[in-house]
Design a protein around this motif. Sequence first.
Motif, PDB file in Angstrom:
ATOM      1  N   ARG A 190       0.856  -1.186   0.000  1.00 43.08           N
ATOM      2  CA  ARG A 190       0.000   0.000   0.000  1.00 43.08           C
ATOM      3  C   ARG A 190       0.886   1.227   0.000  1.00 43.08           C
ATOM      4  N   SER A 191       1.215   1.672  -1.150  1.00 46.97           N
ATOM      5  CA  SER A 191       2.069   2.845  -1.280  1.00 46.97           C
ATOM      6  C   SER A 191       1.817   3.472  -2.635  1.00 46.97           C
ATOM      7  N   SER A 192       2.359   4.641  -2.813  1.00 39.77           N
ATOM      8  CA  SER A 192       2.191   5.335  -4.085  1.00 39.77           C
ATOM      9  C   SER A 192       3.388   5.044  -4.981  1.00 39.77           C
ATOM     10  N   PRO A 193       3.158   4.930  -6.305  1.00 37.59           N
ATOM     11  CA  PRO A 193       4.277   4.718  -7.226  1.00 37.59           C
ATOM     12  C   PRO A 193       5.358   5.766  -7.039  1.00 37.59           C
ATOM     13  N   LYS A 194       6.611   5.324  -6.917  1.00 33.32           N
ATOM     14  CA  LYS A 194       7.698   6.240  -6.581  1.00 33.32           C
ATOM     15  C   LYS A 194       8.418   6.771  -7.811  1.00 33.32           C
ATOM     16  N   ARG A 195       8.633   5.897  -8.820  1.00 34.26           N
ATOM     17  CA  ARG A 195       9.480   6.278  -9.945  1.00 34.26           C
ATOM     18  C   ARG A 195       8.683   6.713 -11.169  1.00 34.26           C
ATOM     19  N   ILE A 196       7.381   6.496 -11.165  1.00 37.62           N
ATOM     20  CA  ILE A 196       6.570   6.738 -12.355  1.00 37.62           C
ATOM     21  C   ILE A 196       6.090   8.193 -12.389  1.00 37.62           C
ATOM     22  N   LYS A 197       6.129   8.786 -13.554  1.00 38.77           N
ATOM     23  CA  LYS A 197       5.720  10.178 -13.745  1.00 38.77           C
ATOM     24  C   LYS A 197       4.250  10.364 -13.371  1.00 38.77           C
ATOM     25  N   ALA A 198       3.964  11.371 -12.555  1.00 41.30           N
ATOM     26  CA  ALA A 198       2.586  11.674 -12.151  1.00 41.30           C
ATOM     27  C   ALA A 198       1.866  12.392 -13.290  1.00 41.30           C
ATOM     28  N   LYS A 225      -4.340  -2.255  -2.124  1.00 42.28           N
ATOM     29  CA  LYS A 225      -3.324  -3.286  -2.023  1.00 42.28           C
ATOM     30  C   LYS A 225      -2.704  -3.519  -3.399  1.00 42.28           C
ATOM     31  N   GLY A 226      -1.409  -3.808  -3.401  1.00 38.18           N
ATOM     32  CA  GLY A 226      -0.742  -4.178  -4.643  1.00 38.18           C
ATOM     33  C   GLY A 226      -0.159  -3.040  -5.450  1.00 38.18           C
ATOM     34  N   ASN A 227      -0.170  -1.829  -4.920  1.00 41.02           N
ATOM     35  CA  ASN A 227       0.357  -0.693  -5.692  1.00 41.02           C
ATOM     36  C   ASN A 227       1.802  -0.934  -6.135  1.00 41.02           C
ATOM     37  N   TYR A 230       2.022  -3.688  -8.838  1.00 36.94           N
ATOM     38  CA  TYR A 230       1.563  -3.181 -10.136  1.00 36.94           C
ATOM     39  C   TYR A 230       2.598  -2.231 -10.735  1.00 36.94           C
ATOM     40  N   GLU A 231       3.138  -1.373  -9.866  1.00 36.57           N
ATOM     41  CA  GLU A 231       4.125  -0.408 -10.344  1.00 36.57           C
ATOM     42  C   GLU A 231       5.341  -1.103 -10.945  1.00 36.57           C
ATOM     43  N   SER A 232       5.813  -2.148 -10.276  1.00 33.16           N
ATOM     44  CA  SER A 232       7.021  -2.826 -10.746  1.00 33.16           C
ATOM     45  C   SER A 232       6.791  -3.508 -12.093  1.00 33.16           C
TER      46      SER A 232
END
Length: 578
Positions: A190-198, A225-227, A230-232
Amino acid sequence: MKTRYTVPSLLLLSLILLTLEAKTIDPYKVLGVEKNAGQREIQKAFHKLSLQYHPDKNKNKGAQEKFAEINNAYEILSDEEKRKNYDLYGDEKGNPGFNAGYPEDQGGYSYFTNGGQGKNSYTFRPGDWQDMGDQGNSRSFSFSFGGSSSQSSFGFGLNDMFSNFFGGDLGGGKFGGSTRSQSRSQTGSRSSPKRIKAINSQVFNKEIAGQGMTWILLSYTSLLKGNQYYESIVQEVADSLQGALKVGSINCETEMSFCKELGTQPRRVPRVFVYSNKASDKGSLVEYNGDLVAKTLKSFCQDHLPRFSKRIDLKQLQSYSGEEENLPRVLLLSTKKDTPVIWRALSGLFHKRFIFNDVEVHDVTDPVTKKLGVDSLPAIVGWLSNGEKHVLKSGISVKDLKSAVHDLSTLLEGFEKKNKSSSSKDRTASKDRKAQADSGGKHVSLLTVSNFDALCGGKTPVCIIGGFRSSKVREKLEDILSKVSQKSLSRRRNAASVHGDSISYTLLDVARQPSFLNAFDKSGYKSSDKLLLAYKPRKQKFAAFKGEMTAEEVEKFISSVLNGDVQFTKTRQKPVLK
């Protein structure tokens, strides 16, 4: 009767429990990678294990806890700062713990659980405890010496610890309570995408909509759940198609109205969309509903890359030219059975700026390929909007997708500039020919560097050049060409292969441009005080007039040229004025 415990016995018991129950977890071992592993290797290991132990797919006992371990490990190793801290101190926060600094054991993670399904399990980190269970609560314990009178000398919240281990407490909280804080269920999920452009509405309208680039977009909220998982996956696919695909994420908590407008609101888990240029010029969002596997998602993205390049066959090449449209045309010749990904990406980026075609060619020895001037594959041939052909690049070598798209984009941009320059000169040439016709043919322009492309450039099928070495000869040639131009205009209208603006007349000062004539004759016609050449710029061929220089003979010569009755010779090189 309540059992009473003395402080020393409780401390001894608690330390024994810690020793017996603790299970040190090394994030490198969890993911099965070496300590010098790169991010790519770490990411691949995380994907593989996440798929294997994902709770939605693996219902075995302990799978959920294992999945949490995998996420914990990836959260540390995917973050350079946390990884550095862990390598130095055994703790991603940079707090030296009990197991820090030992080369054989740099885990810093100890798991405690009472074993029951759905019950609380705890993750020990030097400096804090974190609940991994369903309730989302955590208990933090500081291992500091010398606490207040309400706590043990080690600062443990013994009531909470004993409550979780034995189901009871010490009676009245004599040794003080634990510090409570909110924690994520399944660390890292449960977190926000870190490397992906907003992406917000402004970015979407400026950089995505109608730009010809394919995007993969992750729609999420921070509570889902799963952020991280999914991001990776999304990032891996974007990395593998870098140059042809860009990646962005939309936070539907902060961009609620934008998500509603696009129809991308996430449900129980994040959602993945591809901004596709496959079906229309404007582009559209298409949701991916398959298994969240990098290979499958990559295939989906590739399928939605632009398809603005029209595939043709070798037979069509025989009559191929770039004169049908106002736009320049580019053709890719390759051994591929389908349009290559690189060419599809470029067809989107340069859509409405070029006409794209591609053709499968098995061998450069094919006569049609040879006719185009291609000597190695793959190759790109371009036609300016006036029909002038150029081999832009042959024997193309590709290092990777990103660099290939960049290099070929630069190549196309240069060809586009050349086309604009040529078009400008063609317009000038048309005006000059019109002015010449309007003046009744009384004036024949002197050929110079500035008007060469206009009078004898690629758009003019035949250029009649009268060469002189003296002012007296110039006057004679100008008079002849002026008269012939009026007569030949009416005569060439009857020629089936000729259309308006198909011929131009000009004079050349050969005394000042000796190198120009070297392109036609090795001696440069040095022995001639006057000459007349019929030059075909597109084919780089010419024919020299050899008769008596009179209006009647010159008229016959030009008529024969227009009717195809004159033998033309290939120029030695492209004529250039200086």
